[in-house]
Design an enzyme around this catalytic site. Structure first.
Site, PDB file in Angstrom:
ATOM      1  N   SER A  69       0.766  -1.127  -0.109  1.00 16.80           N
ATOM      2  CA  SER A  69       0.119  -0.139  -0.054  1.00 16.80           C
ATOM      3  C   SER A  69       0.884   1.113   0.121  1.00 16.80           C
ATOM      4  O   SER A  69       2.112   1.173   0.241  1.00 16.80           O
ATOM      5  CB  SER A  69      -0.961   0.086   1.195  1.00 16.80           C
TER       6      SER A  69
ATOM      7  N   TYR B  97      -2.311  -0.555  10.834  1.00 17.77           N
ATOM      8  CA  TYR B  97      -2.574  -1.061   9.428  1.00 17.77           C
ATOM      9  C   TYR B  97      -1.320  -0.331   8.609  1.00 17.77           C
ATOM     10  O   TYR B  97      -0.588  -1.245   7.838  1.00 17.77           O
ATOM     11  CB  TYR B  97      -3.727  -0.554   8.680  1.00 17.77           C
TER      12      TYR B  97
END
Length: 230
Positions: free
Chosen positions: A121, A134
């Site tokens: 990501s 995260y």
């Protein structure tokens, strides 16, 4: 990604925990003329991963490409972040990639070839409020990719990662529907917009093909320029 790889000739095996949902996705691919199969197991269960990878190899065929795309999100201020959600995030986002990568690599190594594509990501590189755990998992994916390369490249495997920016997905729907966030994103991203999921296909096909035979341990950011700009 499964459809994109299938469009370029791959037979695909979809994995997930929800048998009905995976079955529906497989049927859609088959209705479009693609070769598709289902494999229902939880990537956080290493025994289930090992068993089903062995079954796929025996019943469907050799796994030439693995896409580690299982992931979850939970948002909360870090000082209030529930410990159980921290554990859940790492178990799914990091341990899941480790379990699947290890199980598949054990079959790839004797063949002397194989492609593993981990999904990172922009949070492999950047942070935002309320998603620090995260962000930590996606940073771990970036370095797990490097570690897999360091151990397995000598066996003929290429292990790389795709790091998407902000895409219109089910996980991000609440952000897509938030006018304030969307306005911030469009201003923050040099491309000036959300990504569309089909824009990830080219990166996946490249990393899954012989075109990337000397690309290893690399994280490819597909983010509209977000990580290039301040």
């Amino acid at each position: 990604l499964a459809r994109g790889l299938a469009e370029h000739g791959a037979s695909v095996v979809l994995n997930g925990r929800d048998r009905a949902r995976i079955g529906g996705a497989v049927e859609k691919l088959r209705d479009s003329g693609f070769k598709a199969h289902a494999s229902v197991f939880d990537v956080t269960d290493f025994q289930a991963v090992n068993a089903d990878v062995a079954r796929i190899e025996a019943e469907i065929g050799a796994i030439d490409i693995l896409v580690n795309n299982a992931g979850i999100q939970f948002r909360a201020p870090l000082e209030d972040f529930p410990e159980e959600q921290w554990e859940r995030l790492f178990k799914t986002n990091v341990s899941g990639a480790f379990h699947a990568g290890k199980a598949v690599a054990r079959h790839m190594i004797p063949r002397g070839k194989g492609k593993i594509i981990n999904i990172g990501s922009v949070q492999s590189e950047l942070a935002r409020p309320n998603i620090a755990p995260y962000t930590a998992t996606k940073g771990a994916i970036r370095n797990l990719t490097r570690g897999m390369c360091t151990d397995w490249a000598k066996h003929g495997l290429q292990i790389n990662a795709i790091a998407p920016g902000y895409f219109r997905t089910e996980m991000n729907q609440a952000l897509v529907d938030n006018p304030e966030f969307s306005a911030w994103l469009e201003k923050r991203t040099p491309a000036g917009r959300w990504g569309n999921v089909d824009e990830l296909i080219g990166a996946a096909v490249f990393l899954a093909s012989d075109a990337s035979s000397f690309v290893n341990g690399h994280t490819l950011y597909v983010d509209g320029g977000m990580t290039a700009s301040v």
